[in-house]
Design a protein around this motif. Sequence first.
Motif, short mmCIF file in Angstrom:
data_model
loop_
_atom_site.label_atom_id
_atom_site.label_comp_id
_atom_site.label_asym_id
_atom_site.label_seq_id
_atom_site.Cartn_x
_atom_site.Cartn_y
_atom_site.Cartn_z
N ASN A 121 49.46 43.44 46.11
CA ASN A 121 50.29 42.51 46.87
C ASN A 121 50.20 42.94 48.33
O ASN A 121 50.93 43.81 48.77
N LEU A 122 49.30 42.34 49.06
CA LEU A 122 49.00 42.72 50.43
C LEU A 122 49.82 41.86 51.40
O LEU A 122 49.31 40.88 51.97
N LYS A 123 51.09 42.20 51.55
CA LYS A 123 52.01 41.37 52.35
C LYS A 123 51.54 41.22 53.78
O LYS A 123 51.66 40.15 54.37
N ASN A 124 50.99 42.28 54.37
CA ASN A 124 50.54 42.23 55.76
C ASN A 124 49.33 41.31 55.94
O ASN A 124 49.05 40.86 57.04
N LYS A 125 48.62 41.02 54.86
CA LYS A 125 47.46 40.12 54.92
C LYS A 125 47.76 38.76 54.27
O LYS A 125 46.86 37.93 54.15
N GLN A 126 49.00 38.57 53.82
CA GLN A 126 49.40 37.35 53.09
C GLN A 126 48.43 37.07 51.94
O GLN A 126 47.94 35.96 51.77
N ARG A 127 48.19 38.10 51.13
CA ARG A 127 47.21 37.97 50.06
C ARG A 127 47.71 38.69 48.80
O ARG A 127 48.24 39.79 48.88
N LEU A 128 47.52 38.04 47.66
CA LEU A 128 47.77 38.64 46.36
C LEU A 128 46.45 38.62 45.62
O LEU A 128 45.82 37.58 45.47
N ILE A 129 46.02 39.81 45.17
CA ILE A 129 44.75 39.93 44.45
C ILE A 129 45.05 40.45 43.05
O ILE A 129 45.75 41.46 42.89
N LEU A 130 44.55 39.75 42.05
CA LEU A 130 44.74 40.14 40.66
C LEU A 130 43.39 40.44 40.02
O LEU A 130 42.49 39.58 40.04
N TYR A 131 43.25 41.64 39.51
CA TYR A 131 42.05 42.04 38.78
C TYR A 131 42.39 41.93 37.31
O TYR A 131 43.25 42.67 36.81
N ALA A 132 41.78 40.97 36.62
CA ALA A 132 42.11 40.68 35.22
C ALA A 132 40.85 40.76 34.35
O ALA A 132 40.34 39.74 33.88
N PRO A 133 40.34 41.98 34.09
CA PRO A 133 39.12 42.09 33.31
C PRO A 133 39.30 41.65 31.86
O PRO A 133 38.34 41.26 31.20
#
Length: 179
Positions: A121-133
């Motif tokens: 949850n990269l709040k400073n970049k306004q980005r949520l990244i989910l790694y779902a293998p």
Amino acid sequence: MGWCKHRWNLPAIVVEVRPSSTYSFNGIPLDSTEVIFQLNSPTFRKDTSMHNGVGQYVGTRVKSNQALDSVINSYKADSAIYGYRIGIKTAQMQARMLKELIKLYGPGTKNPNTDHGLYWNLKNKQRLILYAPDYDRIIVLNTNNLSKTCYQDNMNGVIDLGGCNIDQYFDELYFRKKL
């Protein structure tokens, strides 16, 4: 443009591009997988006949930008992409992408709803990244117009990003009204 299809998955309209030979993730070519772009559609979110609490799928092949625009316009979707999904079907691609994510963003947070999933949850970049293998996917979302406290999709379950009130979240997500 290659082969594209559109489908919706609570509550987004997604456009899948195959082949994806023109895309890469931080220098890693994505030519052996599909790339799926997500678009917001308030019309879709409000019309419960289109989802009624479950995902639906409709495929349309398009071979031009005009045909794609027609599909997007028919659902009155935003023209801006708010997220994308990358297929990571092989163990080699999963390992390579995880290594790159950790290099870029650190070790990540364990997703409690999956066996091997992580998220950033990269709040400073306004980005949520989910790694779902477990589901062969990496999901990257722009969080400007998303909930700051909750995230939910069919693969990752509900993730509490800090102070999640699930009932309020679903009310906002699906424009539900209290009776």
